[in-house]
Design a protein around this motif. Structure first.
Motif, PDB file in Angstrom:
ATOM      1  N   SER A  54       8.394  -9.338  20.565  1.00  0.00           N
ATOM      2  CA  SER A  54       9.014 -10.101  19.487  1.00  0.00           C
ATOM      3  C   SER A  54       9.058  -9.280  18.202  1.00  0.00           C
ATOM      4  O   SER A  54       8.375  -8.265  18.060  1.00  0.00           O
ATOM      5  N   ARG A  55       9.843  -9.747  17.244  1.00  0.00           N
ATOM      6  CA  ARG A  55       9.901  -9.074  15.953  1.00  0.00           C
ATOM      7  C   ARG A  55       8.570  -9.198  15.212  1.00  0.00           C
ATOM      8  O   ARG A  55       8.184  -8.309  14.464  1.00  0.00           O
ATOM      9  N   TYR A  56       7.904 -10.315  15.444  1.00  0.00           N
ATOM     10  CA  TYR A  56       6.623 -10.510  14.771  1.00  0.00           C
ATOM     11  C   TYR A  56       5.571  -9.511  15.266  1.00  0.00           C
ATOM     12  O   TYR A  56       4.682  -9.131  14.508  1.00  0.00           O
ATOM     13  N   GLU A  57       5.686  -9.069  16.517  1.00  0.00           N
ATOM     14  CA  GLU A  57       4.762  -8.056  17.021  1.00  0.00           C
ATOM     15  C   GLU A  57       4.911  -6.752  16.241  1.00  0.00           C
ATOM     16  O   GLU A  57       3.918  -6.108  15.887  1.00  0.00           O
ATOM     17  N   TYR A  58       6.142  -6.371  15.940  1.00  0.00           N
ATOM     18  CA  TYR A  58       6.363  -5.173  15.135  1.00  0.00           C
ATOM     19  C   TYR A  58       5.820  -5.368  13.724  1.00  0.00           C
ATOM     20  O   TYR A  58       5.184  -4.459  13.161  1.00  0.00           O
ATOM     21  N   PHE A  59       6.053  -6.549  13.156  1.00  0.00           N
ATOM     22  CA  PHE A  59       5.532  -6.836  11.816  1.00  0.00           C
ATOM     23  C   PHE A  59       4.008  -6.791  11.801  1.00  0.00           C
ATOM     24  O   PHE A  59       3.400  -6.222  10.890  1.00  0.00           O
ATOM     25  N   TRP A  60       3.377  -7.349  12.822  1.00  0.00           N
ATOM     26  CA  TRP A  60       1.913  -7.398  12.882  1.00  0.00           C
ATOM     27  C   TRP A  60       1.301  -6.006  13.034  1.00  0.00           C
ATOM     28  O   TRP A  60       0.292  -5.683  12.418  1.00  0.00           O
ATOM     29  N   ASP A  61       1.927  -5.172  13.860  1.00  0.00           N
ATOM     30  CA  ASP A  61       1.357  -3.854  14.164  1.00  0.00           C
ATOM     31  C   ASP A  61       1.671  -2.803  13.107  1.00  0.00           C
ATOM     32  O   ASP A  61       0.852  -1.896  12.887  1.00  0.00           O
ATOM     33  N   HIS A  62       2.824  -2.903  12.443  1.00  0.00           N
ATOM     34  CA  HIS A  62       3.258  -1.809  11.571  1.00  0.00           C
ATOM     35  C   HIS A  62       3.388  -2.199  10.095  1.00  0.00           C
ATOM     36  O   HIS A  62       3.325  -1.309   9.244  1.00  0.00           O
ATOM     37  N   VAL A  63       3.578  -3.470   9.802  1.00  0.00           N
ATOM     38  CA  VAL A  63       3.782  -3.891   8.415  1.00  0.00           C
ATOM     39  C   VAL A  63       2.555  -4.624   7.873  1.00  0.00           C
ATOM     40  O   VAL A  63       2.019  -4.280   6.817  1.00  0.00           O
ATOM     41  N   TRP A  64       2.087  -5.624   8.624  1.00  0.00           N
ATOM     42  CA  TRP A  64       0.976  -6.431   8.139  1.00  0.00           C
ATOM     43  C   TRP A  64      -0.302  -5.611   8.004  1.00  0.00           C
ATOM     44  O   TRP A  64      -1.142  -5.903   7.146  1.00  0.00           O
ATOM     45  N   GLU A  65      -0.457  -4.594   8.811  1.00  0.00           N
ATOM     46  CA  GLU A  65      -1.648  -3.750   8.717  1.00  0.00           C
ATOM     47  C   GLU A  65      -1.813  -3.172   7.315  1.00  0.00           C
ATOM     48  O   GLU A  65      -2.907  -3.169   6.749  1.00  0.00           O
ATOM     49  N   TRP A  66      -0.709  -2.707   6.733  1.00  0.00           N
ATOM     50  CA  TRP A  66      -0.777  -2.103   5.395  1.00  0.00           C
ATOM     51  C   TRP A  66      -0.831  -3.164   4.309  1.00  0.00           C
ATOM     52  O   TRP A  66      -1.443  -2.954   3.259  1.00  0.00           O
ATOM     53  N   ILE A  67      -0.190  -4.303   4.528  1.00  0.00           N
ATOM     54  CA  ILE A  67      -0.308  -5.400   3.570  1.00  0.00           C
ATOM     55  C   ILE A  67      -1.750  -5.867   3.495  1.00  0.00           C
ATOM     56  O   ILE A  67      -2.275  -6.151   2.407  1.00  0.00           O
ATOM     57  N   ASP A  68      -2.402  -5.947   4.647  1.00  0.00           N
ATOM     58  CA  ASP A  68      -3.803  -6.355   4.698  1.00  0.00           C
ATOM     59  C   ASP A  68      -4.688  -5.380   3.918  1.00  0.00           C
ATOM     60  O   ASP A  68      -5.575  -5.788   3.162  1.00  0.00           O
ATOM     61  N   VAL A  69      -4.442  -4.079   4.077  1.00  0.00           N
ATOM     62  CA  VAL A  69      -5.225  -3.075   3.358  1.00  0.00           C
ATOM     63  C   VAL A  69      -5.029  -3.221   1.853  1.00  0.00           C
ATOM     64  O   VAL A  69      -5.987  -3.133   1.066  1.00  0.00           O
ATOM     65  N   CYS A  70      -3.801  -3.462   1.435  1.00  0.00           N
ATOM     66  CA  CYS A  70      -3.525  -3.609   0.002  1.00  0.00           C
ATOM     67  C   CYS A  70      -4.175  -4.867  -0.562  1.00  0.00           C
ATOM     68  O   CYS A  70      -4.753  -4.843  -1.657  1.00  0.00           O
ATOM     69  N   LEU A  71      -4.094  -5.984   0.181  1.00  0.00           N
ATOM     70  CA  LEU A  71      -4.652  -7.240  -0.313  1.00  0.00           C
ATOM     71  C   LEU A  71      -6.178  -7.224  -0.319  1.00  0.00           C
ATOM     72  O   LEU A  71      -6.806  -7.822  -1.195  1.00  0.00           O
ATOM     73  N   TYR A  72      -6.771  -6.545   0.640  1.00  0.00           N
ATOM     74  CA  TYR A  72      -8.227  -6.578   0.779  1.00  0.00           C
ATOM     75  C   TYR A  72      -8.930  -5.495  -0.025  1.00  0.00           C
ATOM     76  O   TYR A  72     -10.036  -5.716  -0.525  1.00  0.00           O
ATOM     77  N   ALA A  73      -8.300  -4.326  -0.181  1.00  0.00           N
ATOM     78  CA  ALA A  73      -9.022  -3.198  -0.778  1.00  0.00           C
ATOM     79  C   ALA A  73      -8.276  -2.526  -1.922  1.00  0.00           C
ATOM     80  O   ALA A  73      -8.802  -2.443  -3.033  1.00  0.00           O
ATOM     81  N   LEU A  74      -7.069  -2.037  -1.679  1.00  0.00           N
ATOM     82  CA  LEU A  74      -6.424  -1.151  -2.644  1.00  0.00           C
ATOM     83  C   LEU A  74      -6.132  -1.835  -3.974  1.00  0.00           C
ATOM     84  O   LEU A  74      -6.548  -1.362  -5.039  1.00  0.00           O
ATOM     85  N   ILE A  75      -5.412  -2.958  -3.937  1.00  0.00           N
ATOM     86  CA  ILE A  75      -5.046  -3.635  -5.187  1.00  0.00           C
ATOM     87  C   ILE A  75      -6.271  -4.216  -5.890  1.00  0.00           C
ATOM     88  O   ILE A  75      -6.432  -4.023  -7.108  1.00  0.00           O
ATOM     89  N   PRO A  76      -7.167  -4.948  -5.200  1.00  0.00           N
ATOM     90  CA  PRO A  76      -8.360  -5.444  -5.903  1.00  0.00           C
ATOM     91  C   PRO A  76      -9.201  -4.340  -6.536  1.00  0.00           C
ATOM     92  O   PRO A  76      -9.670  -4.495  -7.669  1.00  0.00           O
ATOM     93  N   PHE A  77      -9.377  -3.226  -5.828  1.00  0.00           N
ATOM     94  CA  PHE A  77     -10.186  -2.158  -6.401  1.00  0.00           C
ATOM     95  C   PHE A  77      -9.495  -1.532  -7.603  1.00  0.00           C
ATOM     96  O   PHE A  77     -10.159  -1.130  -8.575  1.00  0.00           O
ATOM     97  N   THR A  78      -8.173  -1.432  -7.564  1.00  0.00           N
ATOM     98  CA  THR A  78      -7.442  -0.926  -8.725  1.00  0.00           C
ATOM     99  C   THR A  78      -7.626  -1.837  -9.931  1.00  0.00           C
ATOM    100  O   THR A  78      -7.858  -1.365 -11.059  1.00  0.00           O
ATOM    101  N   VAL A  79      -7.549  -3.145  -9.701  1.00  0.00           N
ATOM    102  CA  VAL A  79      -7.756  -4.103 -10.790  1.00  0.00           C
ATOM    103  C   VAL A  79      -9.181  -4.000 -11.326  1.00  0.00           C
ATOM    104  O   VAL A  79      -9.412  -4.028 -12.545  1.00  0.00           O
ATOM    105  N   MET A  80     -10.166  -3.886 -10.429  1.00  0.00           N
ATOM    106  CA  MET A  80     -11.560  -3.720 -10.868  1.00  0.00           C
ATOM    107  C   MET A  80     -11.731  -2.465 -11.724  1.00  0.00           C
ATOM    108  O   MET A  80     -12.417  -2.492 -12.749  1.00  0.00           O
ATOM    109  N   SER A  81     -11.122  -1.370 -11.308  1.00  0.00           N
ATOM    110  CA  SER A  81     -11.273  -0.109 -12.036  1.00  0.00           C
ATOM    111  C   SER A  81     -10.670  -0.208 -13.429  1.00  0.00           C
ATOM    112  O   SER A  81     -11.266   0.267 -14.417  1.00  0.00           O
ATOM    113  N   ILE A  82      -9.493  -0.825 -13.534  1.00  0.00           N
ATOM    114  CA  ILE A  82      -8.861  -0.968 -14.852  1.00  0.00           C
ATOM    115  C   ILE A  82      -9.703  -1.861 -15.756  1.00  0.00           C
ATOM    116  O   ILE A  82      -9.931  -1.547 -16.939  1.00  0.00           O
ATOM    117  N   GLY A  83     -10.183  -2.991 -15.212  1.00  0.00           N
ATOM    118  CA  GLY A  83     -11.028  -3.880 -16.004  1.00  0.00           C
ATOM    119  C   GLY A  83     -12.309  -3.206 -16.454  1.00  0.00           C
ATOM    120  O   GLY A  83     -12.735  -3.359 -17.604  1.00  0.00           O
TER     121      GLY A  83
END
Length: 378
Positions: free
Chosen positions: A257-286
Motif C-alpha cells: 500500500s501507499r501507507y507502507e511506503y509512507f511508514w517506511d520512508h517518510v514517517w521514520e524521519w518525521i518521527d525523528v524530527c518530532l521526538y529529537a531534532l526539533i525539541p532539542f533545537t528549541v531547548m538549545s535556543i532557549g
C-alpha cells in the motif's frame, strides 16, 4: 516463566535478554516511584504557582505513560521469549498501543522543550512573562501539544493492521529464523485455505518429500507426515491445518500500500524530527537566551559591587544561575540519552538484519532512551 525460556539464547530480536530484563525492571520501578513523587511535590504548595513546575508535573505524568507503553511492552516481549506483545493481542491493541507509544514520546519531548522556552521568556521578556509564564498558560500549552501530537499520530489508528505471515499448508520444519525460545514455545494457530489450491499443493508436496523420506533420520517424521496425507486425502472442504507462531503476527501497514511506503520512508524521519531534532533545537535556543541573561545579570551585579551600590535585584542572579544549571542538565542529559538511539536506528543500522549482530549495544541504547523518561525527577 518456564525454565526452558530462561535457558535459551541471550539474544531475542537482536537484544541482550539479560540486560533488557533487569535494566527495564529497574527503570520501571525507579521511574514509577520518581515520576509519581515528582507529580505530587510539584502539584502542591508554593510550587504549583510556578509555570515551570506545572510543566514538570505534567511531564512526570507523560513520562509514566512512556514507560508503561514502551518499556513495559519491551520487558514483556523479552520475558516471554518474544511470544507475547501488547500489539499482537488484537487489531485494536495494535493500533492503540502504537499510537500511545509514539504520542507519549513526542509529547514528552515537546513539554520538556517548552520548559526552556518558558524560562527564556521569563528571564528576557519580563512584561510578556506576566501573561505567558503562568500555571494556567502552561496547562493550555501542554493541552495544545497533546492535541497537535495526537493529530500528527492519528494515522496509526486508521491504517495499521495486525497481519499474519505468508501462509503455507504444512508446518515449518526449519525454525532457525526464530529465536530459540520462540521455536521451543510456539503458540499454534490454524487457518483454512482454498480447496483447489490445496489439491495442487498436495501434489507438489508428495513429490518434494520423497527424497527426504529416503534418509533414515527423517523416518519418524515421514511416518507422521504420511498419516496426515491419508487424512487430508479424504477431506473435501478443509485443507491441512497450518501452524503459525503467534509471535509472527505483526502490527504494520498493509503490504504494497501507499501507507507502507509512507511508514517506511517518510514517517521514520518525521518521527525523528518530532521526538529529537526539533525539541532539542528549541531547548538549545532557549538555553542560549537564559545563559545570555544570566551572564548579563552577573555583569550588572559585579559592576554594582565595584561601585559600592546595592544590588536592586537581590538574589535574582543566584536563582537564575540555579535555574540555568537545572535546564542545562536536563537538556544535556536529553541529548546524551536520546541521540544514540536516533543515530543508530536511522543512520548506522539502516538494514534491520545488521542489528542482530550487536544485541548488547542495541539493548544499551534502548535503555538509555528510557532513562530519559525514568530519571528526569532527579
Amino acid at each position: 516463566m518456564s525454565s526452558n525460556i530462561q535457558a535459551t539464547t541471550t539474544s531475542v530480536f537482536g537484544l541482550d535478554t539479560r540486560l533488557i530484563r533487569y535494566g527495564s525492571l529497574f527503570l520501571l520501578i525507579v521511574g514509577t516511584f520518581g515520576n509519581i513523587v515528582s507529580f505530587i511535590i510539584f502539584s502542591y504548595g508554593t510550587l504549583r504557582k510556578s509555570s515551570t513546575f506545572r510543566y514538570l508535573a505534567l511531564l512526570s505524568l507523560m513520562d509514566l505513560l512512556v514507560l508503561y507503553s514502551g518499556l513495559l511492552d519491551l520487558f514483556l516481549m523479552i520475558e516471554y521469549g518474544g511470544t507475547f506483545s501488547l500489539r499482537s493481542l488484537s487489531p485494536i491493541s495494535c493500533r492503540l498501543h502504537t499510537f500511545i507509544t509514539y504520542w507519549s514520546q513526542h509529547s514528552s519531548s515537546w513539554i520538556l522543550s517548552f520548559i526552556s522556552v518558558d524560562r527564556a521568556i521569563a528571564t528576557n521578556c519580563i512584561q510578556f512573562a506576566k501573561k505567558f509564564c503562568t500555571p494556567r498558560s502552561a496547562e493550555y500549552i501542554v493541552g495544545i501539544i497533546l492535541l497537535l501530537t495526537g493529530l500528527l499520530n492519528c494515522h496509526e489508528l486508521i491504517f495499521l493492521r495486525l497481519q499474519n505471515p505468508s501462509q503455507s499448508l504444512e508446518p515449518r520444519l526449519d525454525s532457525t529464523s526464530l529465536p530459540t525460545s520462540l521455536a521451543a514455545h510456539e503458540p499454534l494457530m490454524t487457518y483454512e485455505s482454498d480447496i483447489n489450491h490445496n489439491q495442487s499443493v498436495r501434489k507438489r508436496h508428495i513429490h518434494s518429500t520423497t527424497s527426504v523420506c529416503d534418509n533414515s533420520p527423517w523416518n519418524l517424521l515421514c511416518l507422521t507426515r504420511k498419516k496426515r496425507e491419508l487424512i487430508s486425502a479424504n477431506l473435501t472442504t478443509y485443507a491441512t491445518p497450518v501452524k503459525v507462531p503467534m509471535s509472527n503476527r505483526r502490527c504494520e501497514p498493509l503490504e504494497g500500500s501507499r501507507y507502507e511506503y509512507f511508514w517506511d520512508h517518510v514517517w521514520e524521519w518525521i518521527d525523528v524530527c518530532l521526538y529529537a531534532l526539533i525539541p532539542f533545537t528549541v531547548m538549545s535556543i532557549g538555553t542560549f537566551f537564559i545563559v545570555y541573561r544570566v551572564y548579563y545579570q552577573q555583569r550588572r551585579v559585579f559592576r554594582s559591587r565595584r561601585s559600592g551600590s546595592s544590588n536592586p535585584m537581590g538574589t535574582t542572579p543566584n536563582k537564575a544561575k540555579s535555574l540555568f544549571y537545572l535546564l542545562f542538565t536536563l537538556n544535556l542529559l536529553y541529548f546524551i540519552l536520546v541521540s544514540p538511539v536516533v543515530f543508530v536506528t536511522t543512520i548506522l543500522f539502516r538494514d534491520p538484519s545488521a542489528e542482530v549482530s550487536y544485541p548488547r549495544f542495541k539493548a544499551t541504547i534502548y535503555l538509555m532512551q528510557y532513562c530519559n523518561h525514568s530519571l528526569n525527577f532527579i
